[in-house]
Design an enzyme around this catalytic site. Structure first.
Site, PDB file in Angstrom:
ATOM      1  N   SER A 184       0.809  -1.209   0.000  1.00 52.19           N
ATOM      2  CA  SER A 184       0.000   0.000   0.000  1.00 52.19           C
ATOM      3  C   SER A 184       0.852   1.274   0.000  1.00 52.19           C
ATOM      4  CB  SER A 184      -0.963  -0.037   1.192  1.00 52.19           C
ATOM      5  OG  SER A 184      -1.890   1.000   1.156  1.00 52.19           O
ATOM      6  N   ASP A 240      -2.595   6.286  -3.472  1.00 48.79           N
ATOM      7  CA  ASP A 240      -1.411   5.695  -2.848  1.00 48.79           C
ATOM      8  C   ASP A 240      -0.928   4.529  -3.696  1.00 48.79           C
ATOM      9  OD1 ASP A 240      -3.481   3.960  -2.243  1.00 48.79           O
ATOM     10  OD2 ASP A 240      -2.777   3.519  -0.230  1.00 48.79           O
ATOM     11  N   ASP A 261      -1.259   1.354  -3.863  1.00 50.62           N
ATOM     12  CA  ASP A 261      -2.160   0.335  -4.414  1.00 50.62           C
ATOM     13  C   ASP A 261      -3.517   0.914  -4.793  1.00 50.62           C
ATOM     14  OD1 ASP A 261      -3.145   0.682  -1.811  1.00 50.62           O
ATOM     15  OD2 ASP A 261      -3.671  -1.436  -1.593  1.00 50.62           O
ATOM     16  N   ASP A 284      -6.056   2.409  -3.271  1.00 41.91           N
ATOM     17  CA  ASP A 284      -7.309   2.323  -2.530  1.00 41.91           C
ATOM     18  C   ASP A 284      -7.526   3.540  -1.639  1.00 41.91           C
ATOM     19  OD1 ASP A 284      -5.469   1.824  -0.530  1.00 41.91           O
ATOM     20  OD2 ASP A 284      -6.375  -0.048   0.158  1.00 41.91           O
TER      21      ASP A 284
END
Length: 444
Positions: free
Chosen positions: A102, A241, A243, A245
């Site tokens: 992430s 960010d 990833d 999400d």
């Protein structure tokens, strides 16, 4: 039961240190495969990843582990976490796997999983996997080994899904956007979504090299986005960010909007369209000003523990759709089964376009309360819960704040620290209250 490997959002750590090593990933893939085969004779999983250099190594190890357990594997290459969740559901697969840490720096990595419905899996499933990790491997016979192939046009499929979350009539023509993908998983798909909806797109954070994910760009470093919006005279800037999400948004004046404000706008737009909003789920840290503004719109808000996982659990339990955190993890369960930065950005831009008002104008009735957070290192053996001075300081603060503020005291989960947060319309009063409570905690 306590979990050895799984945390609040999958398994995460530093690459090269247990458990983020290729040998463990081989075992993990095999163990997950064993759990899947208890209910499905020959399962199929999809594996997506972000742009970290370690993704190649971990992907190969997981693929081998799944194949050894008789599980077929589809590989997407770099794709946002919510894209993997979508494809798992759309392709009627048995499990979605994401290789990502992430918003962490490139030296970290992790694994998280989605169910066949594109939802995060329960604790019971994670405990079953951990139990399987402790058992000897059960290698599939040669004729039953899994196969692997690349899922062609995974990015294109996800782009079309994102566009489908807004009405066909919604256009971004005439709008100039800066899109910052944090050199992460959305570096190809995010600019394409907004461009195909008609926006003029300026890309930053879209040149990954395996080592630069989240480095000085993206939702955790929004200064780059603020500067780019000013430089290119854009209408808005969108930062994701690693990833994708999580969402942060900037307007033409350089104002940065956090997740609490964006969550309010999503609810406000639904109310304006006379679509019922049964309630909204925030967290213990959601700003009180947003809670009060929602109440003025006739929308209740409840607070979950900090973490998008807990927000999701509360939404599902109540049958509600909207929730999120100030960090920019936003959930619109009538649009997707998990948090999605691109889909959330489209919901906000849709509200701006549909109501013909700027984001600042939509939030003119919301002035965030200042929050004062003090970390207090506790003395060994101290018990803050039974401290009379702590209780007195808290009760005094709550009387002084009344309905214009609140007190939140919670221990850290990782160190002997007590987090004292006071939120108040009057920032000076909030600070005085926080300092009194912190002093009482330190002496308890």
């Amino acid at each position: 039961m306590t979990r050895t490997y799984f945390g609040t959002d999958g398994i995460r750590g530093t690459v090269g240190q247990a458990p983020i090593t290729p040998d463990f990933m081989l075992r993990l893939g095999h163990a997950v495969g064993q759990v899947l085969r208890r209910t499905t004779p020959h399962p199929t999983v999809v594996i997506g990843k972000d742009t970290r250099i370690s993704g190649y190594m971990l992907e190969s190890a997981l693929e081998a582990g799944f194949a050894s357990a008789g599980v077929d594997v589809l590989l997407t290459g770099p794709l946002p976490t919510p894209g993997v969740a979508y494809l798992t559901r759309a392709q009627r697969l048995d499990l979605g796997v994401v290789i990502s840490a992430s918003h962490n720096p490139f030296a970290d990595n992790g694994i998280k999983f989605f169910s066949a419905r594109g939802e995060k899996l329960p604790d019971e499933w994670e405990l079953a996997v951990e139990a399987a990790l402790e058992q000897p491997p059960q290698w599939a016979a040669s004729s039953q080994l899994g196969k692997a192939r690349r899922l062609e046009d995974a990015g294109g499929r996800y782009i079309e899904f994102c566009k489908s979350t807004v009405p066909h009539s919604m256009s971004l023509r005439g709008m100039k956007l800066v899109v910052d993908a944090a050199h992460g998983a959305a570096y190809q798909v995010a600019p394409a979504v907004f461009h195909e909806l008609g926006a003029s797109v300026v890309k930053i954070g879209c040149s990954p090299d395996g080592l630069n994910i989240n480095e000085g760009v993206g939702a955790t470093a929004p200064a780059a986005l603020v500067a780019a919006v000013a430089e290119h005279r854009a209408d808005y800037g969108i930062a994701l960010d690693g990833d994708a999400d999580r969402l942060q948004l900037v307007d033409a004046q350089g104002r940065l909007y956090n997740g609490d404000e964006l969550l309010y706008v999503m609810a406000l737009d639904r109310v304006a369209q006379q679509r019922p909003v049964a309630g909204v789920v925030g967290t213990l840290m959601t700003n009180m000003a947003v809670e009060q503004a929602l109440a003025r719109q006739g929308v209740a808000m409840v607070r979950a523990k900090v973490g998008d996982r807990y927000v999701l659990e509360e939404l599902v339990a109540r049958g509600w759709h909207l929730g999120g955190e100030g960090s920019g993890h936003l959930l619109a369960l009538d649009r997707h089964t998990t948090g999605d930065g691109i889909v959330s950005a489209l919901q906000i831009l849709q509200a701006v376009r549909r109501q013909g008002r700027t984001l600042a104008a939509l939030l003119e009735d919301v002035t965030l309360f200042p929050q004062v957070l003090i970390n207090v290192r506790l003395r060994e053996g101290s018990d803050w819960k039974t401290s009379a001075s702590m209780q007195d300081a808290r009760e005094t603060a709550e009387r002084e704040l009344g309905s214009s503020g609140r007190v939140l005291i919670r221990p850290s989960g990782t160190e002997p620290v007590l987090r004292v947060m006071v939120e108040a319309r009057d920032g000076a009063l909030g600070r005085r209250c926080a300092e009194r409570i912190a002093a009482a905690a330190a002496s308890s």
